[in-house]
Design a protein around this motif. Sequence first.
Motif, PDB file in Angstrom:
ATOM      1  N   VAL A   1       0.401  -0.951   0.001  1.00 42.78           N
ATOM      2  CA  VAL A   1      -0.229   0.034  -0.260  1.00 42.78           C
ATOM      3  C   VAL A   1       1.184   0.860   0.020  1.00 42.78           C
ATOM      4  CG1 VAL A   1      -2.070   1.112   1.905  1.00 42.78           C
ATOM      5  CG2 VAL A   1      -1.874  -1.142   1.177  1.00 42.78           C
ATOM      6  N   SER A   2       2.021   1.175   0.427  1.00 42.74           N
ATOM      7  CA  SER A   2       2.939   2.291   0.907  1.00 42.74           C
ATOM      8  C   SER A   2       3.716   2.918  -0.969  1.00 42.74           C
ATOM      9  CB  SER A   2       3.532   2.847   2.174  1.00 42.74           C
ATOM     10  OG  SER A   2       4.817   1.900   1.883  1.00 42.74           O
ATOM     11  N   ALA A   3       3.107   1.336  -1.167  1.00 48.27           N
ATOM     12  CA  ALA A   3       4.217   1.651  -2.556  1.00 48.27           C
ATOM     13  C   ALA A   3       3.808   2.149  -3.146  1.00 48.27           C
ATOM     14  CB  ALA A   3       5.404  -0.033  -2.726  1.00 48.27           C
ATOM     15  N   VAL A   4       2.379   1.726  -3.878  1.00 49.42           N
ATOM     16  CA  VAL A   4       1.590   1.918  -4.289  1.00 49.42           C
ATOM     17  C   VAL A   4       1.182   4.092  -4.092  1.00 49.42           C
ATOM     18  CG1 VAL A   4      -0.882   2.383  -4.917  1.00 49.42           C
ATOM     19  CG2 VAL A   4       0.108  -0.078  -4.979  1.00 49.42           C
ATOM     20  N   CYS A   5       1.112   4.196  -2.678  1.00 55.33           N
ATOM     21  CA  CYS A   5       1.138   5.884  -2.583  1.00 55.33           C
ATOM     22  C   CYS A   5       2.704   6.383  -3.281  1.00 55.33           C
ATOM     23  CB  CYS A   5       0.392   5.587  -0.748  1.00 55.33           C
ATOM     24  SG  CYS A   5      -0.352   5.306  -0.551  1.00 55.33           S
ATOM     25  N   GLY A   6       3.203   5.787  -2.491  1.00 54.03           N
ATOM     26  CA  GLY A   6       4.849   6.783  -3.100  1.00 54.03           C
ATOM     27  C   GLY A   6       4.443   6.934  -4.299  1.00 54.03           C
ATOM     28  N   LEU A   7       4.655   5.937  -5.128  1.00 53.19           N
ATOM     29  CA  LEU A   7       4.471   5.498  -6.775  1.00 53.19           C
ATOM     30  C   LEU A   7       3.311   6.747  -6.861  1.00 53.19           C
ATOM     31  CD1 LEU A   7       4.276   2.720  -7.721  1.00 53.19           C
ATOM     32  CD2 LEU A   7       6.441   4.305  -8.938  1.00 53.19           C
ATOM     33  N   LEU A   8       2.122   6.863  -6.243  1.00 50.24           N
ATOM     34  CA  LEU A   8       1.596   8.298  -7.002  1.00 50.24           C
ATOM     35  C   LEU A   8       1.929   9.152  -6.514  1.00 50.24           C
ATOM     36  CD1 LEU A   8      -1.617   9.011  -8.301  1.00 50.24           C
ATOM     37  CD2 LEU A   8      -2.497   8.902  -5.656  1.00 50.24           C
ATOM     38  N   ASN A   9       2.476   9.730  -5.636  1.00 50.16           N
ATOM     39  CA  ASN A   9       3.227  10.854  -5.019  1.00 50.16           C
ATOM     40  C   ASN A   9       4.476  11.358  -6.515  1.00 50.16           C
ATOM     41  OD1 ASN A   9       1.712  11.977  -2.978  1.00 50.16           O
ATOM     42  ND2 ASN A   9       3.167  10.287  -1.996  1.00 50.16           N
ATOM     43  N   GLY A  10       5.385  10.516  -6.609  1.00 52.79           N
ATOM     44  CA  GLY A  10       6.540  10.460  -7.468  1.00 52.79           C
ATOM     45  C   GLY A  10       6.022  10.731  -8.657  1.00 52.79           C
ATOM     46  N   THR A  11       4.640   9.717  -9.531  1.00 46.38           N
ATOM     47  CA  THR A  11       3.992  10.533 -10.889  1.00 46.38           C
ATOM     48  C   THR A  11       3.399  11.437 -10.894  1.00 46.38           C
ATOM     49  OG1 THR A  11       3.786   8.106 -10.825  1.00 46.38           O
ATOM     50  CG2 THR A  11       2.054   9.640 -12.765  1.00 46.38           C
ATOM     51  N   LEU A  12       2.521  12.014 -10.196  1.00 45.88           N
ATOM     52  CA  LEU A  12       2.416  13.148 -10.015  1.00 45.88           C
ATOM     53  C   LEU A  12       3.058  14.551  -9.912  1.00 45.88           C
ATOM     54  CD1 LEU A  12      -0.329  13.643  -6.961  1.00 45.88           C
ATOM     55  CD2 LEU A  12      -0.673  14.105  -9.371  1.00 45.88           C
ATOM     56  N   ILE A  13       4.635  13.839  -9.536  1.00 46.44           N
ATOM     57  CA  ILE A  13       5.809  15.640  -8.930  1.00 46.44           C
ATOM     58  C   ILE A  13       6.768  15.233 -10.685  1.00 46.44           C
ATOM     59  CG2 ILE A  13       7.784  15.736  -7.827  1.00 46.44           C
ATOM     60  CD1 ILE A  13       5.834  14.345  -4.876  1.00 46.44           C
ATOM     61  N   ALA A  14       7.264  13.530 -10.576  1.00 48.28           N
ATOM     62  CA  ALA A  14       7.346  13.960 -12.132  1.00 48.28           C
ATOM     63  C   ALA A  14       6.877  14.094 -13.146  1.00 48.28           C
ATOM     64  CB  ALA A  14       8.958  11.971 -11.838  1.00 48.28           C
ATOM     65  N   TYR A  15       6.098  13.299 -13.682  1.00 54.01           N
ATOM     66  CA  TYR A  15       5.504  13.519 -14.580  1.00 54.01           C
ATOM     67  C   TYR A  15       4.550  14.671 -14.247  1.00 54.01           C
ATOM     68  CZ  TYR A  15       7.818   9.230 -15.597  1.00 54.01           C
ATOM     69  OH  TYR A  15       9.408   8.507 -15.244  1.00 54.01           O
ATOM     70  N   VAL A  16       3.282  15.569 -13.793  1.00 56.05           N
ATOM     71  CA  VAL A  16       2.317  15.996 -13.974  1.00 56.05           C
ATOM     72  C   VAL A  16       3.375  17.497 -13.942  1.00 56.05           C
ATOM     73  CG1 VAL A  16       0.055  16.619 -13.770  1.00 56.05           C
ATOM     74  CG2 VAL A  16       0.937  13.612 -13.004  1.00 56.05           C
ATOM     75  N   ARG A  17       4.080  17.133 -12.703  1.00 57.55           N
ATOM     76  CA  ARG A  17       5.245  17.753 -12.710  1.00 57.55           C
ATOM     77  C   ARG A  17       4.828  18.967 -12.016  1.00 57.55           C
ATOM     78  NH1 ARG A  17       8.238  20.062 -18.037  1.00 57.55           N
ATOM     79  NH2 ARG A  17       9.291  17.220 -18.526  1.00 57.55           N
ATOM     80  N   VAL A  18       3.915  18.596 -10.518  1.00 57.18           N
ATOM     81  CA  VAL A  18       2.817  19.209  -9.670  1.00 57.18           C
ATOM     82  C   VAL A  18       4.132  19.182  -8.449  1.00 57.18           C
ATOM     83  CG1 VAL A  18       1.176  19.194  -7.750  1.00 57.18           C
ATOM     84  CG2 VAL A  18       0.398  17.600 -10.245  1.00 57.18           C
ATOM     85  N   PRO A  19       4.327  20.505  -7.657  1.00 59.17           N
ATOM     86  CA  PRO A  19       5.166  20.639  -6.782  1.00 59.17           C
ATOM     87  C   PRO A  19       5.118  20.141  -5.301  1.00 59.17           C
ATOM     88  CG  PRO A  19       4.175  23.377  -7.644  1.00 59.17           C
ATOM     89  CD  PRO A  19       3.755  22.185  -8.347  1.00 59.17           C
ATOM     90  N   ALA A  20       6.157  19.566  -4.684  1.00 62.67           N
ATOM     91  CA  ALA A  20       5.672  18.166  -4.237  1.00 62.67           C
ATOM     92  C   ALA A  20       5.047  18.804  -3.104  1.00 62.67           C
ATOM     93  CB  ALA A  20       7.135  18.212  -3.632  1.00 62.67           C
ATOM     94  N   ILE A  21       5.133  19.832  -2.969  1.00 58.36           N
ATOM     95  CA  ILE A  21       4.569  20.234  -1.750  1.00 58.36           C
ATOM     96  C   ILE A  21       3.117  20.317  -2.118  1.00 58.36           C
ATOM     97  CG2 ILE A  21       4.940  22.730  -2.189  1.00 58.36           C
ATOM     98  CD1 ILE A  21       4.565  23.483   0.143  1.00 58.36           C
ATOM     99  N   ILE A  22       2.503  20.184  -2.950  1.00 59.38           N
ATOM    100  CA  ILE A  22       1.187  21.159  -2.618  1.00 59.38           C
ATOM    101  C   ILE A  22       0.875  19.053  -3.898  1.00 59.38           C
ATOM    102  CG2 ILE A  22      -0.753  20.934  -4.774  1.00 59.38           C
ATOM    103  CD1 ILE A  22       0.352  23.889  -2.921  1.00 59.38           C
ATOM    104  N   ALA A  23       1.638  18.618  -4.202  1.00 65.02           N
ATOM    105  CA  ALA A  23       1.205  16.884  -4.509  1.00 65.02           C
ATOM    106  C   ALA A  23       0.943  16.320  -3.895  1.00 65.02           C
ATOM    107  CB  ALA A  23       1.889  16.497  -5.342  1.00 65.02           C
ATOM    108  N   THR A  24       1.949  16.463  -2.221  1.00 62.32           N
ATOM    109  CA  THR A  24       1.994  15.763  -0.940  1.00 62.32           C
ATOM    110  C   THR A  24       0.886  16.590  -0.036  1.00 62.32           C
ATOM    111  OG1 THR A  24       3.521  16.784  -0.135  1.00 62.32           O
ATOM    112  CG2 THR A  24       4.327  14.770  -1.073  1.00 62.32           C
ATOM    113  N   LEU A  25       0.341  17.286  -0.325  1.00 59.64           N
ATOM    114  CA  LEU A  25      -0.528  17.732  -0.029  1.00 59.64           C
ATOM    115  C   LEU A  25      -1.793  18.131  -0.217  1.00 59.64           C
ATOM    116  CD1 LEU A  25      -1.270  20.307   2.635  1.00 59.64           C
ATOM    117  CD2 LEU A  25      -2.235  21.873   0.615  1.00 59.64           C
ATOM    118  N   GLY A  26      -1.624  17.478  -1.511  1.00 60.23           N
ATOM    119  CA  GLY A  26      -3.303  16.897  -2.227  1.00 60.23           C
ATOM    120  C   GLY A  26      -3.372  15.700  -1.326  1.00 60.23           C
ATOM    121  N   THR A  27      -2.545  14.377  -1.640  1.00 58.30           N
ATOM    122  CA  THR A  27      -2.597  13.066  -1.121  1.00 58.30           C
ATOM    123  C   THR A  27      -3.017  13.018   0.325  1.00 58.30           C
ATOM    124  OG1 THR A  27       0.031  12.727  -1.385  1.00 58.30           O
ATOM    125  CG2 THR A  27      -1.217  12.822  -3.796  1.00 58.30           C
TER     126      THR A  27
END
Lengths: 339, 336
Positions: free
Chosen positions: A105-131
């Motif tokens: 489960v934590s790996a899936v969560c991490g992958l979602l964060n990573g995808t948002l930050i790396a590929y969608v290019r959402v700033p980390a602070i906002i992406a992880t705030l949402g997740t």
Amino acid sequence: MNTKLSTNLTLLAILLVITGVISIFLPEHFLTARNFASMGRQFPEYGLLSLANMLAIITGGIDLSVVSVMSLSGVVSAQVLSRWESLPMPAGVVILLGILTALAVSAVCGLLNGTLIAYVRVPAIIATLGTQGLFLGAAIIITKGSGIGGFPEPFLFIGNGNLAGIPMQFVIYIAVAFLVGLLLTRTRQGFSMQMYGSSPLVSRFSGVNNEAVLVRTYLITGLLAGAASIIVISGVNSIRPGYGSDYLLISVLIAILGGTDPVGGFGTALGLTLGIFILQILQSGLNILGFSPFFKKFMWGLLLVAVMVFHHFRRRYTQRRAAHRASTQREPAAGGASV
Amino acid sequence: MRTSILKRNEFYLLLVIVVFSAAITVVNPAFFTIENLFDLIRSSSGMAILAVGFFMVLLSGGIDISFPAVAIVAQYISVNAIIALGIDNLALAFAIAVAIGIAFGAVNAFFISVFRIPTLIVTLGTMNIFHGAMLEFVGTKAINAGQLPNCFKVFGLVDILSLPRGDGSFYGLSVFFFIIVGVILVTWIILRFTVLGRVIYAMGGNPEAVKRSGFNLVRLQFFIYCYVGLLASVMGIMHVSLIRYSNATYIINSELLHVIAAVILGGASILGGTGTLTGTILGVIMISILEKNLVMLGLSSYWQQFFVGLIIVLGVSITHIQKRLRARSSLALATE
């Protein structure tokens, strides 16, 4: 001098001074095996979250979702573990399954964060705030806000047992911190993370796949939060969404206290571990002296700001010294040119 | 050059709000009534004020997460001071709260501008300093409606417009509406028509350029963070008047998440320099409807946190993908 060495030596000095002062003034309460055992049980859960945030901060980001990932993977894993009596398999297999579930489960969560930050290019602070909201929300939906408990007896060993007299979670923390240290100093991923944190552009032009590095970084921060969830649910034999909401501040505080550069590019597992020891010993001292949790909240805030002010002056000092050295070196050359 | 309305983030946000409201109305006609609108204004006015302040910080390229702590401390100390002094006066209550809010803002600005510490780290520290210090040195006891001075209770109930219900009772538009309109108007004038406001936009885009144009960054930051502190303290008084209960420890993180969500959804960039006040207001409306009216769709309150998170993730993903597509198409035009 090597910044890595000087940062860690400063931290070690602070640790020794604090330990010394508290030991002199409160020897009968502080210098006891029981106190050290209790400290060894307390810090690993937020220690793992601090390691996670350190890695995110090294890449110039931050992971505000660590506590929520911990909640969600703990809750899902508890769904498996709390049914151990009704599942048609031995308790050992259920425990293994529970641990794997938490990590998955934590790996899936991490992958979602990573995808948002790396590929969608959402700033980390906002992406992880949402997740953060998303994961905690999912945990609340699963449990309907209440706690889950009642895990198989052997599972509780992780959070309550001893290995050669040392608390089990302490052993886990040291092992994980060692692995994170190896990751940062001995692997290509670790090197790329630090380079990306210093300058994404330089990193890109050096042929590093920035996106892959980021996804792997947040995958690892997720897994660290998953590991923390296993320790938490084993330690208290239950899980409630929202547990450890204070840990977010503490994990960022420790990462910064441990010498991680807040704008990215630098951080060490050893420095972070020294930072944890400093915080834990201060906390223990404050506890013995009978201070309220509110005072501790106040202290942690003060400490975070104080460390940053200290960094500011140190940075100015080293810059000035470097400028001074450059000017003294240039003078004879300039004189030679004029002749 | 003005961007065409179809390319603006605000237009799509408005569209989403309209569609979403229509969907709720179909399921539950009670949503689309003036009474519910007035309720929504009353209950989300505090969030709107916080969002306006947060928007200004974001514009300048910073981030302030200490404002919920400032709001709590300002209202709690103000309520306690009013009780201790025995002077039941709303103006005094506001004065005390605002003084605290501005002072806390100045503390933030001091660390941010003088020591150049990243704004997130400073405010993460100060939110704990402010709240922790209050709990340790002022008190932790909640003040309930019975002990709460009258001026707050009256302030929470004043309506500027009253309409009759079918059964003869009345419902009204809270005086809070004036406060939000006032705050939005003042902020809009500052940002749109004053040099100060234009410089705040410029600061988020390129602080070095602002400095080289001869502006004093330290003074600008003091203005921005004190303004946020002021707005947070006003929100604190409104909140305590609305719920008629002054709590020292109430959960501040959910409010923080909602405010940031509203401003980001409104199209403001976390990196500073872009965003509009209109977008922020639409963001607040979107989040308030989501927060207060999920129940009307028949979903239990357990889903609320999840939906707010989902909306943030989807909202920011769409804006960032759009931005990249636009950048790519303008690049393609340039190379043609």
